[in-house]
Design a protein around this motif. Structure first.
Motif, PDB file in Angstrom:
ATOM      1  N   TYR A  17       0.945  -1.180   0.048  1.00  8.54           N
ATOM      2  CA  TYR A  17      -0.090  -0.190   0.056  1.00  8.54           C
ATOM      3  C   TYR A  17       0.975   1.239  -0.054  1.00  8.54           C
ATOM      4  N   LEU A  18       1.869   1.416   0.772  1.00  5.59           N
ATOM      5  CA  LEU A  18       2.732   2.673   0.856  1.00  5.59           C
ATOM      6  C   LEU A  18       3.468   2.615  -0.432  1.00  5.59           C
ATOM      7  N   ARG A  19       3.982   1.471  -1.169  1.00  2.23           N
ATOM      8  CA  ARG A  19       4.725   1.704  -2.633  1.00  2.23           C
ATOM      9  C   ARG A  19       3.391   2.613  -3.368  1.00  2.23           C
ATOM     10  N   LEU A  20       2.199   1.558  -3.183  1.00  2.00           N
ATOM     11  CA  LEU A  20       1.195   2.367  -4.098  1.00  2.00           C
ATOM     12  C   LEU A  20       0.975   3.947  -4.046  1.00  2.00           C
ATOM     13  N   LEU A  21       0.996   4.196  -2.606  1.00  2.00           N
ATOM     14  CA  LEU A  21       0.755   5.651  -2.294  1.00  2.00           C
ATOM     15  C   LEU A  21       1.909   6.501  -2.767  1.00  2.00           C
ATOM     16  N   THR A  23       3.986   5.895  -5.375  1.00  2.00           N
ATOM     17  CA  THR A  23       3.924   5.882  -6.942  1.00  2.00           C
ATOM     18  C   THR A  23       2.747   6.644  -7.387  1.00  2.00           C
ATOM     19  N   VAL A  24       1.605   6.609  -6.570  1.00  2.00           N
ATOM     20  CA  VAL A  24       0.545   7.777  -6.695  1.00  2.00           C
ATOM     21  C   VAL A  24       0.822   9.292  -6.718  1.00  2.00           C
ATOM     22  N   ARG A  25       1.580   9.397  -5.766  1.00  2.00           N
ATOM     23  CA  ARG A  25       2.201  10.795  -5.442  1.00  2.00           C
ATOM     24  C   ARG A  25       3.148  11.233  -6.538  1.00  2.00           C
ATOM     25  N   ALA A  26       3.773  10.414  -6.962  1.00  2.00           N
ATOM     26  CA  ALA A  26       5.011  10.682  -7.713  1.00  2.00           C
ATOM     27  C   ALA A  26       4.321  10.921  -9.206  1.00  2.00           C
ATOM     28  N   ALA A  27       3.192  10.275  -9.292  1.00  2.00           N
ATOM     29  CA  ALA A  27       2.692  10.385 -10.653  1.00  2.00           C
ATOM     30  C   ALA A  27       1.787  11.767 -10.802  1.00  2.00           C
ATOM     31  N   PHE A  28       1.498  12.102  -9.695  1.00  2.00           N
ATOM     32  CA  PHE A  28       0.746  13.464  -9.745  1.00  2.00           C
ATOM     33  C   PHE A  28       1.649  14.647  -9.240  1.00  2.00           C
ATOM     34  N   ARG A  38      -0.116  10.933 -15.982  1.00  2.00           N
ATOM     35  CA  ARG A  38      -0.624  10.616 -14.674  1.00  2.00           C
ATOM     36  C   ARG A  38      -1.026   9.038 -14.765  1.00  2.00           C
ATOM     37  N   VAL A  39      -0.165   8.303 -14.777  1.00  2.00           N
ATOM     38  CA  VAL A  39      -0.532   6.637 -14.952  1.00  2.00           C
ATOM     39  C   VAL A  39      -0.075   5.880 -13.659  1.00  2.00           C
ATOM     40  N   PRO A  42       0.255  -0.823 -13.951  1.00  2.00           N
ATOM     41  CA  PRO A  42      -0.654  -1.882 -13.484  1.00  2.00           C
ATOM     42  C   PRO A  42      -0.092  -2.837 -12.446  1.00  2.00           C
ATOM     43  N   ALA A  43       1.443  -3.121 -12.492  1.00  2.00           N
ATOM     44  CA  ALA A  43       2.029  -3.939 -11.622  1.00  2.00           C
ATOM     45  C   ALA A  43       1.672  -3.530 -10.284  1.00  2.00           C
ATOM     46  N   VAL A  44       1.644  -2.179 -10.057  1.00  2.00           N
ATOM     47  CA  VAL A  44       1.956  -1.743  -8.603  1.00  2.00           C
ATOM     48  C   VAL A  44       0.464  -1.688  -8.140  1.00  2.00           C
ATOM     49  N   LEU A  45      -0.436  -1.734  -8.829  1.00  2.00           N
ATOM     50  CA  LEU A  45      -1.925  -1.719  -8.387  1.00  2.00           C
ATOM     51  C   LEU A  45      -2.083  -3.363  -8.045  1.00  2.00           C
ATOM     52  N   ALA A  46      -1.790  -4.294  -9.058  1.00  2.00           N
ATOM     53  CA  ALA A  46      -1.978  -5.708  -8.672  1.00  2.00           C
ATOM     54  C   ALA A  46      -1.193  -6.119  -7.607  1.00  2.00           C
ATOM     55  N   GLU A  47       0.202  -5.693  -7.210  1.00  2.00           N
ATOM     56  CA  GLU A  47       0.817  -5.965  -6.128  1.00  2.00           C
ATOM     57  C   GLU A  47      -0.034  -5.728  -4.906  1.00  2.00           C
ATOM     58  N   ALA A  48      -0.552  -4.511  -4.863  1.00  2.00           N
ATOM     59  CA  ALA A  48      -1.263  -4.133  -3.608  1.00  2.00           C
ATOM     60  C   ALA A  48      -2.429  -4.914  -3.333  1.00  2.00           C
ATOM     61  N   GLU A  49      -3.193  -5.143  -4.448  1.00  2.00           N
ATOM     62  CA  GLU A  49      -4.418  -6.199  -4.507  1.00  2.00           C
ATOM     63  C   GLU A  49      -4.124  -7.442  -3.901  1.00  2.00           C
ATOM     64  N   GLN A  50      -3.137  -7.919  -4.406  1.00  2.00           N
ATOM     65  CA  GLN A  50      -2.779  -9.315  -4.105  1.00  2.00           C
ATOM     66  C   GLN A  50      -2.042  -9.370  -2.700  1.00  2.00           C
TER      67      GLN A  50
END
Length: 75
Positions: A17-21, A23-28, A38-39, A42-50
Motif C-alpha cells: 500500500y505504501l509503495r502504491l501511495l 507511486t500515485v504521489r509521484a505520478a501527480f 498521470r498513470v 498496473p503491476a503496482v496496483l496488482a501487487e497491492a491488491e494481491q
C-alpha cells in the motif's frame, strides 16, 4: 502510543500500500503543465491488491487502515 505487531502478510500488505501511495504521489507531483503522464503502473496496483487479499484485508478497508495507522501513526 504502542505499535501493532504485524503478521508477515499484514506487513506485506502495508508495504505494498505504501509503495502504491508513493507511486500515485509521484505520478501527480510534477509540473502543472501536464508533461508527466498521470498513470499508475498496473503491476503496482496488482501487487497491492494481491497483498491485501493474501492478508485477508481485501474489501475490509476499515480494518486495513486501523492496522496501517497503528503500525505507522502520523506524528
Amino acid at each position: 502510543m504502542s505499535t501493532a505487531v504485524l503478521t508477515d502478510r499484514e506487513r506485506t500488505a502495508v508495504q505494498a500500500y505504501l509503495r502504491l501511495l508513493h507511486t500515485v504521489r509521484a505520478a501527480f507531483d510534477g509540473p502543472p503543465d501536464g508533461v508527466r503522464p498521470r498513470v499508475v503502473p498496473p503491476a503496482v496496483l496488482a501487487e497491492a491488491e494481491q497483498a491485501l487479499a493474501g492478508a485477508g484485508l481485501a474489501g475490509n478497508e476499515d480494518t486495513f487502515f486501523r492496522l496501517l495507522h497503528s503500525w505507522c501513526p502520523r506524528p
